[in-house]
Design an enzyme around this catalytic site. Structure first.
Site, PDB file in Angstrom:
ATOM      1  N   GLU A 280       0.827  -1.201   0.000  1.00 37.84           N
ATOM      2  CA  GLU A 280       0.000   0.000   0.000  1.00 37.84           C
ATOM      3  C   GLU A 280       0.866   1.259   0.000  1.00 37.84           C
ATOM      4  O   GLU A 280       0.449   2.317  -0.467  1.00 37.84           O
ATOM      5  CB  GLU A 280      -0.917  -0.013   1.235  1.00 37.84           C
ATOM      6  CG  GLU A 280      -2.338   0.382   0.936  1.00 37.84           C
ATOM      7  CD  GLU A 280      -3.283   0.165   2.104  1.00 37.84           C
ATOM      8  OE1 GLU A 280      -4.184  -0.680   1.965  1.00 37.84           O
ATOM      9  OE2 GLU A 280      -3.134   0.812   3.150  1.00 37.84           O
TER      10      GLU A 280
ATOM     11  N   HIS B  99       7.637 -26.998  -1.096  1.00 40.26           N
ATOM     12  CA  HIS B  99       7.012 -28.154  -1.749  1.00 40.26           C
ATOM     13  C   HIS B  99       5.886 -27.747  -2.684  1.00 40.26           C
ATOM     14  O   HIS B  99       5.168 -28.595  -3.203  1.00 40.26           O
ATOM     15  CB  HIS B  99       6.531 -29.145  -0.680  1.00 40.26           C
ATOM     16  CG  HIS B  99       7.672 -29.691   0.125  1.00 40.26           C
ATOM     17  ND1 HIS B  99       8.218 -30.931  -0.081  1.00 40.26           N
ATOM     18  CD2 HIS B  99       8.405 -29.113   1.102  1.00 40.26           C
ATOM     19  CE1 HIS B  99       9.231 -31.106   0.756  1.00 40.26           C
ATOM     20  NE2 HIS B  99       9.368 -30.016   1.489  1.00 40.26           N
TER      21      HIS B  99
ATOM     22  N   LYS C 107     -14.497   0.417  -3.690  1.00 40.03           N
ATOM     23  CA  LYS C 107     -15.571   0.826  -2.774  1.00 40.03           C
ATOM     24  C   LYS C 107     -16.652   1.599  -3.533  1.00 40.03           C
ATOM     25  O   LYS C 107     -17.838   1.394  -3.324  1.00 40.03           O
ATOM     26  CB  LYS C 107     -15.012   1.720  -1.660  1.00 40.03           C
ATOM     27  CG  LYS C 107     -14.095   0.993  -0.704  1.00 40.03           C
ATOM     28  CD  LYS C 107     -13.645   1.924   0.404  1.00 40.03           C
ATOM     29  CE  LYS C 107     -12.498   1.319   1.178  1.00 40.03           C
ATOM     30  NZ  LYS C 107     -11.839   2.263   2.057  1.00 40.03           N
TER      31      LYS C 107
HETATM   32  O1  PA5 Z   1      -3.872   1.255   5.743  1.00 40.76           O
HETATM   33  C1  PA5 Z   1      -4.994   1.658   5.505  1.00 40.76           C
HETATM   34  O2  PA5 Z   1      -5.254   2.853   5.443  1.00 40.76           O
HETATM   35  C2  PA5 Z   1      -6.132   0.699   5.283  1.00 40.76           C
HETATM   36  O3  PA5 Z   1      -5.729  -0.586   5.226  1.00 40.76           O
HETATM   37  C3  PA5 Z   1      -7.115   0.830   6.431  1.00 40.76           C
HETATM   38  O4  PA5 Z   1      -6.451   0.523   7.609  1.00 40.76           O
HETATM   39  C4  PA5 Z   1      -8.301  -0.087   6.241  1.00 40.76           C
HETATM   40  O5  PA5 Z   1      -8.921   0.168   5.020  1.00 40.76           O
HETATM   41  C5  PA5 Z   1      -9.301   0.107   7.371  1.00 40.76           C
HETATM   42  O6  PA5 Z   1      -9.682   1.422   7.468  1.00 40.76           O
HETATM   43  P1  PA5 Z   1     -10.412   1.965   8.737  1.00 40.76           P
HETATM   44  O7  PA5 Z   1      -9.509   1.791   9.908  1.00 40.76           O
HETATM   45  O8  PA5 Z   1     -10.691   3.401   8.443  1.00 40.76           O
HETATM   46  O9  PA5 Z   1     -11.671   1.166   8.891  1.00 40.76           O
END
Ligand code: PA5
Length: 442
Positions: A284, A305, A419
Site C-alpha cells: 500500500e 514443496h 468501494k
Molecule cells: O492502511 C490503511 O489505510 C487501510 O488498510 C485501512 O487501515 C483499512 O482500510 C481500514 O480502514 P479503517 O480503519 O478506516 O476502517
C-alpha cells in the site's frame, strides 16, 4: 542485549548500497523533519516514545476484558487488523485454541463472508464475549457490518447495559460513524491519531489493545520498537543502520537488477501473519504511480514443496528477504530408533531446529545459485521485544524506501476504486449517478 541484525551481503554489494547514501540522508531527513510527501502521516516515526503514557490505560482495559470474557472479537480490516493478528500469532501457541486458553481472540470485519459470520455468531452463542471495534475512519463497510451484527447479538445475550461494559471502540477523536455511536452509547474508546495511517498503527491502541488482550507484554513490545527507533535513526550512519540498508538494497535490486518481486520468507509458521502485515505495509505504501516492488510471501519449508520449483527456475524477477530466528523458544530432540526403518538415525540427538536451520542454509545457497538474491533479517528470539524491533525496522525501512522510490508512501488513493463500485452496485444513497453508470456496463 543483542539487536535484530540485517544482512544484504548475499544480494547486493556494499558499494551499491553505499551509493544510496545521499538519498538515504534525504529520506531520513524527510521522515524526521516532515519535509517530504505525506508529511501529515508521520505520527508513527516517534510512536514508540509517544505511546508510553497510554500503556497503563490500554493494559487496564485489556485486563478488564480478559477477566470478563471467554472470547474477544477484534473487528477491523487492513491496518486496523493485520498488525494485531501478526503479533498475536507470532507470540502465542500454535494450538492456543485447542489448549483452551482464555480468552480466545477471534477476528471479524476483515471479510464479508456470510458463512464466516454465521459460524462466528454460532460460536459466540451462549458465550460471554467482548468486542474491540477498530476503524480509523469509522465508516469502513466490512467492520461496520460485522459490528452491527455482533453488537446486536451481544445486547441480546447480555442486555444493553451489560453489553456496554464489554465493547471498546478505537477510532478517530471526532469524526466518523463509529465515534458517533461510541459517544452516544457511552463505550470506552481509544483514539487513532490523525497523523497515523492504518498500516502504520500497530504500535498504537489499534494493535496494542488486542495484543494485551491476548496476554502479551506490550511494554516489552514497545521497548523493542523504541530500541529499533534509536538503531535506525538518522544519526546512525548507513553502514550501521539496518532499515536504511534494507531500503537501499531493495531499491537497487528493483531499479538496477529488474527484480520486481520481493518474497518475505520465514521458517516458522507462527510468522505467517507478520508477512501478511508486511505485504500491506509495503504494497500500500509503494504500489502507486505505476511503480513499486510487488510484496509476496512464502512459509518455508512448507512452500518449498509448492513454490520451490518456480523460485529455483522460473522467471528471474524475484529476490528474497528471509526472517531467520536464531534461537527457538523450545527444544525438541530427535530420538534414536533401533530399527531405523525410516533411515533417520543420522538425525538422532539433533534438535529439530538444527534440521530447520540446515534447510534454511541449503535453500539460501540453492536460491542464490538459481539467481534469486537473498537478504536476511536475524531475530535473536521470538518474543515481544524482538517482534517490536522487527515491526519498527519494517516501518522505518518502508518510509525510507518509498521516498527513495519517489512516491508518497503514506497515501492509498487506489483502495477507493472498488468501494465506489460496490456502493454503486448496492445502491447506497448518494451514489445514484455511479449506480446508473455501472449498471449500464453490466
Ligand atoms: O492502511 C490503511 O489505510 C487501510 O488498510 C485501512 O487501515 C483499512 O482500510 C481500514 O480502514 P479503517 O480503519 O478506516 O476502517
Amino acid at each position: 542485549m543483542k539487536d535484530l541484525q540485517f544482512s544484504y551481503a548475499k544480494a547486493v554489494s556494499a558499494e551499491a548500497v553505499l551509493n544510496y547514501k545521499k538519498q538515504i540522508a534525504t529520506a531520513q531527513e524527510q521522515l524526521v523533519n516532515g519535509t517530504g510527501l505525506g508529511n501529515d502521516f508521520l505520527g508513527w516515526v516517534n510512536l514508540p516514545k509517544d505511546i508510553r503514557p497510554q500503556l497503563a490505560d490500554i493494559q487496564n482495559t485489556a485486563d478488564l476484558l480478559r477477566k470478563e470474557c471467554e472470547v474477544i472479537v477484534c473487528i477491523g480490516i487492513g491496518g486496523s487488523y493485520l498488525g494485531a493478528k501478526a503479533v498475536i500469532d507470532a507470540l502465542s501457541s500454535s494450538f492456543a485454541w485447542l489448549e483452551g486458553e482464555k480468552p480466545a481472540i477471534v477476528y471479524a470485519g476483515q471479510n464479508i463472508g456470510e458463512d464466516y459470520l454465521y459460524e462466528l455468531q454460532t460460536l459466540l452463542k451462549n458465550k460471554k464475549f467482548g468486542i474491540i471495534s477498530i476503524s480509523k475512519s469509522g465508516t469502513t463497510t466490512e467492520p461496520a457490518l460485522a459490528f452491527r451484527l455482533l453488537k446486536t447479538q451481544l445486547e441480546e445475550q447480555q442486555g444493553k447495559e451489560a453489553a456496554k461494559q464489554l465493547i471498546v471502540c478505537i477510532t478517530d477523536a471526532k469524526k466518523g460513524a463509529l465515534r458517533t455511536l461510541a459517544t452516544q452509547e457511552g463505550y470506552k474508546t481509544f483514539v487513532i491519531e490523525d497523523n497515523i495511517g492504518g498500516r502504520f498503527s500497530v504500535l498504537s491502541p489499534v494493535g496494542l489493545l488486542p495484543i494485551a488482550c491476548a496476554g502479551l507484554n506490550i511494554t516489552a513490545l514497545i521497548d523493542g520498537a523504541e530500541r529499533m527507533m534509536q538503531v535506525c535513526s538518522n544519526d546512525t550512519p548507513l553502514e550501521e543502520n539496518p532499515a536504511a540498508q534494507y531500503a537501499a538494497a531493495r531499491n537497487y535490486l528493483y531499479s538496477e537488477q529488474g527484480k520486481k518481486i520481493e518474497m518475505l520468507v520465514n521458517y516458522h509458521p507462527k510468522l505467517h501473519n507478520i508477512s501478511e502485515w508486511w505485504k500491506q505495509l509495503y504494497g500500500e505504501s509503494e504500489g502507486k504511480d505505476g511503480k513499486g516492488i510487488f510484496p509476496a510471501s512464502v512459509d518455508f519449508t512448507t512452500d518449498l514443496h509448492s513454490m520451490g520449483q518456480y523460485i529455483q527456475e522460473g522467471e528471474r524477477h524475484l529476490f528474497e528477504t528471509v526472517i531467520s530466528v536464531e534461537e527457538s523458544n523450545h527444544t525438541v530432540p530427535f530420538p534414536y530408533d533401533e530399527a531405523n526403518l525410516d533411515g533417520l538415525n543420522f538425525l538422532a540427538g539433533k534438535r529439530v531446529d538444527e534440521v530447520n536451520k540446515m534447510a534454511e542454509l541449503g535453500t539460501m545457497i540453492a536460491h542464490i545459485d538459481g539467481g534469486v538474491p537473498n537478504m536476511k533479517i536475524i531475530l535473536p528470539k521470538l518474543n515481544e521485544y524482538y517482534i517490536g524491533q522487527l515491526l519498527y525496522f519494517f516501518e522505518r525501512g518502508c518510509g525510507i524506501s518509498g521516498y527513495i522510490l519517489g512516491v508518497n508512501p503514506f497515501n492509498q488513493p487506489g483502495v477507493e476504486a472498488y468501494k465506489k463500485n460496490m456502493f454503486a452496485l448496492l445502491e447506497k444513497p448518494g451514489y445514484e449517478a455511479e449506480s446508473a453508470a455501472i449498471k449500464a456496463r453490466l
